[in-house]
Write a protein that holds these residues in place. Structure first.
Motif, PDB file in Angstrom:
ATOM      1  N   ARG A  52      -7.147  -8.885  -3.122  1.00 13.72           N
ATOM      2  CA  ARG A  52      -6.463  -8.020  -4.553  1.00 13.72           C
ATOM      3  C   ARG A  52      -7.547  -8.876  -5.888  1.00 13.72           C
ATOM      4  O   ARG A  52      -6.936  -7.608  -7.482  1.00 13.72           O
ATOM      5  CB  ARG A  52      -4.961  -8.238  -4.471  1.00 13.72           C
TER       6      ARG A  52
ATOM      7  N   PHE B  19       0.513  -1.047  -0.141  1.00 10.81           N
ATOM      8  CA  PHE B  19       0.445  -0.093  -0.313  1.00 10.81           C
ATOM      9  C   PHE B  19       0.593   1.408   0.191  1.00 10.81           C
ATOM     10  O   PHE B  19       0.057   2.403  -0.423  1.00 10.81           O
ATOM     11  CB  PHE B  19      -1.194   0.346   0.932  1.00 10.81           C
TER      12      PHE B  19
ATOM     13  N   LYS C  32       1.009   4.243  -2.618  1.00 12.90           N
ATOM     14  CA  LYS C  32      -0.340   3.827  -3.959  1.00 12.90           C
ATOM     15  C   LYS C  32      -1.529   5.528  -3.541  1.00 12.90           C
ATOM     16  O   LYS C  32      -1.462   5.740  -4.816  1.00 12.90           O
ATOM     17  CB  LYS C  32      -1.003   3.647  -3.151  1.00 12.90           C
ATOM     18  N   VAL C  33      -1.217   5.296  -2.486  1.00 14.08           N
ATOM     19  CA  VAL C  33      -2.703   6.656  -2.232  1.00 14.08           C
ATOM     20  C   VAL C  33      -3.035   7.062  -1.264  1.00 14.08           C
ATOM     21  O   VAL C  33      -2.190   6.943  -0.397  1.00 14.08           O
ATOM     22  CB  VAL C  33      -3.980   6.295  -3.026  1.00 14.08           C
TER      23      VAL C  33
ATOM     24  N   GLN D 190      -7.786  -0.436  -2.488  1.00 15.28           N
ATOM     25  CA  GLN D 190      -6.388  -0.213  -2.958  1.00 15.28           C
ATOM     26  C   GLN D 190      -6.112  -0.963  -1.394  1.00 15.28           C
ATOM     27  O   GLN D 190      -4.376  -1.047  -1.517  1.00 15.28           O
ATOM     28  CB  GLN D 190      -5.588   0.925  -2.385  1.00 15.28           C
ATOM     29  N   ARG D 191      -6.592  -1.211  -0.333  1.00 16.10           N
ATOM     30  CA  ARG D 191      -5.896  -2.184   0.400  1.00 16.10           C
ATOM     31  C   ARG D 191      -7.047  -2.246   1.114  1.00 16.10           C
ATOM     32  O   ARG D 191      -8.480  -2.024   0.999  1.00 16.10           O
ATOM     33  CB  ARG D 191      -4.882  -0.933   1.199  1.00 16.10           C
TER      34      ARG D 191
END
Ligand code: SF4
Ligand code: SF4
Ligand code: FES
Length: 539
Positions: free
Chosen positions: A272, A213, A216-217, A248-249
């Motif tokens: 995922r 993660f 990532k964001v 994303q997580r």
């Protein structure tokens, strides 16, 4: 036994013998009505008492007491926001910040960092220290999933206790003494266990981050949606962080009746799968040339219905098998059960792949709704594989592809001889080589419904994101197919809430459990059954 205590003029009843922080947490008051900042205390770990941030004033005591290690007694009066307490907190924060690097703008924890939050709420506005900050290791991969920034560590020892007390693997320790103390892995021992990523969740600062993660964001750009992990029958409660149209997580969401505050690393990886590149994105039909070609959903359904109708008219419904998926929701499975009843197909099952369990969270059944499938009536042992091998089946509607596992058919050979194979699935699989009709379905994170975990807790899944391409809930496809076949009770529509209500009415095991009533913690089949029995006894 309970005792009465007063915290900031709020009189409450708490369990005798509990420490103050734990008692407030039990009562659901901590971080809601009552705020006592803390770093080292965690509801699922032993008491460390090292950070000193949780100090409170207890009437009759000359010194401030740490709330994490002070037992509640009847008549206790506590102040959490007096001037003495505020000064003590400011002092603790100042000490913690003396050596903390000025990393906030580039730290992945920013936005959900307890040090940042508490410095803002309880710290001093200006730094009085002029000495250089200590420099330590940065960005060290201490295991396959975790990156460590030693400089940011505030020595709360949560991660150390986690590895000692929860996984029992003990990879981490505190080395050195006094102000030279550091957390680290033991020499030559990587942080590598099936729950390693939980240390990033419980680290109050950005010292431990997950490889999957980090960077990532930004967390404030995430839409966080409650969900359920579908990696095994435990059904750990999770929060999905969604941004840019993708998960994303996944982080654990506390549910003391299911997963406490943890989840396993394979479970995080399984989340995922929602956006995996092998997702099916459009219906497909096998043409005369033997190739699967794209089709619209109406054409695919009509083709499936025509093949099934022809066979059932010629040979009876006994030649049709329904192979359900224990990854589908209770509502999907109930719709499938009703469909098979309505057409008269008795051959049905929901093969559940079994694997390892670990006595912590990981369950042997590798499907989130294995229990739900059983409760609805599907046989989960895989006996249906034998029936197919015996040649007694001419057509099958298959949800998912677990039937291909080595524990069941071990491949497509037994299915290749069928006259008709209709497959509803999320991902590409070997079934593509033998399916006549292929329809993409939705992941649990892309639809509304419920899953029943191994302990009989019915838990809610919500639509957190859109599927890639076209996809439908399994129940919706079954409803379309039922309508195309003219089966009673099917109109081609799909509303998970009304199917859930119908399931609650028609299956006594689900009595009283409807989608709208299933809150964030879930509902236990047994509890609802007991409540229903009590209510009817009283009536
Ligand atoms: S790495 Fe994080 S969890 Fe571990 S002791 Fe340091 S601050 Fe606490
Ligand atoms: S224990 Fe099972 S349900 Fe929980 S996180 Fe792991 S795979 Fe998912
Ligand atoms: S939370 Fe009480 S001393 Fe750290």
């Amino acid at each position: 036994m309970t005792v009465r205590i007063t915290v900031d003029d709020l009189e409450i009843e708490v369990r005798e013998g509990r420490m103050l922080l734990q008692a407030l947490d039990d009562a659901g008051l901590l971080a809601h009505e009552i705020e006592i900042p803390h770093f080292c205390w965690h509801p699922k770990l032993s008491i460390d008492g090292s950070c000193r941030l949780c100090q409170v004033e207890v009437e009759g005591e000359s010194k401030l007491q740490i709330a994490c290690n002070t037992k509640v007694v009847d008549g206790m009066v506590v102040r959490t926001d007096s001037e003495r307490v505020r000064n003590a907190r400011a002092g603790v924060m100042e000490l913690l910040l003396v050596n903390h690097p000025l990393d906030c703008p580039i730290c992945d924890q920013a936005g959900e960092c307890k040090l940042q939050d508490f410095a803002f709420d309880h710290g001093r506005r200006a730094c009085r220290s002029h000495e250089p900050r200590r420099t330590l290791a940065k960005n060290v991969a201490i295991g396959p999933e975790i990156v460590f920034d030693q400089e940011r560590c505030i020595l709360c020892r949560r991660c150390v206790r986690f590895c000692n007390e929860v996984t029992g693997t003990g990879e981490l320790g505190v080395f050195g003494r006094g102000d030279a103390s550091v957390v680290d892995t033991f020499p030559g021992v990587p942080l590598d266990n099936a729950y390693s990523m939980n240390v990033a969740d419980i680290c109050p600062v950005g010292a431990l981050t997950t490889r999957d993660f980090r960077f990532k964001v930004r967390v404030w750009d995430l839409d966080e949606v409650d969900g359920i992990c579908t990696g095994c029958a435990r059904g750990c409660n999770i929060r999905l962080g969604v941004a840019k149209g993708a998960v994303q997580r996944a982080v654990p969401r506390r549910n003391d009746a299911v997963n406490g505050t943890w989840m396993c690393d394979p479970g995080r990886s399984s989340c995922r799968a929602v956006g995996a590149p092998d997702r099916l994105t459009e219906p497909r039909l096998r043409g005369r040339d033997g190739r699967l070609a794209p089709a619209d959903i109406a054409t695919a359904i009509e083709a499936a219905a025509a093949r099934i109708r022809r066979l059932v008219d010629a040979k009876g419904a006994g030649v049709l098998a329904g192979i359900a998926s224990a990854h589908a929701t209770n509502e999907d499975l109930f719709a499938f059960w009703k469909f098979l009843d309505s057409i008269g197909a008795g051959t049905r099952g929901a093969p559940v792949v079994r694997g390892a369990s670990d006595g912590i969270l990981i369950e042997p059944e590798k499907a989130a709704n294995a229990r739900g499938a059983r409760e609805i009536g599907f046989d989960v042992t895989g006996a249906i594989a034998e029936r197919i091998r015996s040649g007694a089946v001419d057509a099958a509607i298959v949800l998912g592809h677990d039937i291909l596992d080595a524990q069941f058919l071990g491949g497509t050979e037994a299915l290749a001889t069928l006259d008709t194979l209709v497959v509803l699935d999320l991902h590409q699989s070997e079934l593509h080589h033998v399916a006549d009709v292929l329809i993409p379905t939705r992941h649990a994170a892309e639809k509304d419904g419920t899953l029943t975990n191994s302990m009989g807790r019915v838990q809610r899944v919500r639509r957190a994101l859109e599927p890639p391409g076209q996809a439908w809930s399994e129940g919706h496809v079954i409803s379309l197919l039922g309508a195309a076949l003219g089966l009673a009770g099917f109109d081609g529509g799909w509303d998970a809430a009304s199917v859930s209500a119908e399931l609650a009415r028609s299956n006594p095991r689900f009595a009283g459990i409807e989608l709208a009533k299933v809150g964030s913690g879930g509902l236990d089949l047994a509890d609802v059954a007991v409540a229903a029995a009590t209510a009817s006894g009283e009536a």
